[in-house]
Design a protein around this motif. Structure first.
Motif, short mmCIF file in Angstrom:
data_model
loop_
_atom_site.label_atom_id
_atom_site.label_comp_id
_atom_site.label_asym_id
_atom_site.label_seq_id
_atom_site.Cartn_x
_atom_site.Cartn_y
_atom_site.Cartn_z
N VAL A 156 30.05 7.41 48.79
CA VAL A 156 29.22 8.24 49.17
C VAL A 156 29.39 7.94 50.94
O VAL A 156 29.56 6.96 51.34
N TRP A 157 29.45 8.93 51.43
CA TRP A 157 29.81 9.04 53.02
C TRP A 157 28.59 9.51 53.74
O TRP A 157 28.31 10.75 53.43
N PHE A 158 28.07 8.97 54.92
CA PHE A 158 27.11 9.36 55.87
C PHE A 158 27.90 9.58 57.04
O PHE A 158 28.56 8.53 57.63
N ALA A 161 23.42 7.52 47.28
CA ALA A 161 23.29 7.99 48.63
C ALA A 161 22.03 7.10 49.13
O ALA A 161 21.91 6.81 50.40
N TYR A 214 23.07 16.12 55.69
CA TYR A 214 23.85 16.32 54.39
C TYR A 214 24.63 14.81 54.12
O TYR A 214 24.64 14.08 55.38
N TYR A 215 25.54 14.74 53.41
CA TYR A 215 26.27 13.76 53.10
C TYR A 215 27.45 13.93 52.20
O TYR A 215 27.39 15.10 51.59
N TYR A 216 28.40 13.10 52.11
CA TYR A 216 29.36 13.51 51.31
C TYR A 216 29.63 12.84 49.92
O TYR A 216 29.55 11.56 50.21
N TRP A 266 21.02 16.89 51.91
CA TRP A 266 20.31 15.96 51.31
C TRP A 266 19.06 16.65 50.69
O TRP A 266 18.13 17.45 51.35
N VAL A 308 32.47 7.35 59.63
CA VAL A 308 31.22 7.63 58.33
C VAL A 308 31.09 6.34 58.04
O VAL A 308 31.83 5.27 58.31
N LYS A 352 30.50 18.25 50.03
CA LYS A 352 29.40 18.17 51.00
C LYS A 352 28.11 18.85 50.46
O LYS A 352 28.06 19.80 49.95
N VAL A 412 22.96 8.46 61.97
CA VAL A 412 23.40 9.13 61.13
C VAL A 412 23.05 10.69 61.06
O VAL A 412 21.92 10.72 61.22
#
Length: 195
Positions: free
Chosen positions: A187-189, A148, A168-170, A86, A130, A83, A164
């Motif tokens: 990449v996960w949002f 990202a 943060y993002y993963y 951003w 996600v 995690k 979204v």
């Protein structure tokens, strides 16, 4: 169709992964629905994502190797998620806090052993959707940020930007460092809850 994807996923990634359903597929990303799940997580501070991920990985790896209240081994799973707050720069001038997590296998979802290391917590992730962008190769700090940004641009095109979580993002890594070919990263949002 979903069964075919699950078979392909199992063949590509030998480790157990959290179950998900694909909600929507687009040319360069998909939306997935994940049910609630438990993860072993630890936070670290580091100037680079790569260094922080390595430090956190070994803490979590020791946990699954038996450094827990039951002294039992836990199967390695994938992906390892990170995690990340951003930010626009590839290299920060100050340390950033990241959270690295291992998904806990199905046999430990209901009653995971408590970690002996107080830096590790058992995280209960809620139901979540996600947006996911997949890519290959080895991912450096700069590559994670680039991918990202690409996902953010695609979401803007599909008018999903406002849905979204923005802070943060993963980064999701499916492969260990010794796998040289056919690497898989995502990449996960996280989509905001529609409650």
């Amino acid at each position: 169709m979903e069964a075919v994807k699950n078979i392909k996923r199992a063949a590509t990634h030998p480790h157990e992964s959290p179950h998900y359903d694909v909600v929507a597929s687009h040319i360069d990303f998909e939306e997935r629905h994940y049910p609630p799940s438990k993860w072993a997580s630890t936070m670290v501070r580091s100037k680079t994502l790569d260094h922080g991920q390595k430090e956190a990985f070994w803490k979590l790896f020791n946990y699954i190797q038996g450094n827990n209240e039951r002294d039992i081994g836990i199967k390695m799973t994938s992906p390892v998620t990170t995690k990340i707050a951003w930010k626009t720069e590839a290299v920060a001038s100050t340390e950033e806090t990241i959270t690295v997590s291992f998904y806990l296998s199905a046999e430990h979802q209901d009653d995971p052993p408590e970690p002996n290391n107080k830096d590790i917590v058992i995280e209960e992730r809620p139901v979540m959707n996600v947006f996911v962008k997949s890519f290959g190769g080895f991912a450096s700090d700069e590559v994670w940020i680039l991918e990202a940004r690409k996902l953010a641009k695609s979401l803007n095109i599909y008018d999903e930007t406002d849905s979204v979580v923005q802070d943060y993002y993963y980064a999701a890594s499916y492969d260990g460092p010794f796998k040289l070919a056919h690497r898989h990263n995502e990449v996960w949002f996280v989509k905001q809850s529609q409650d």
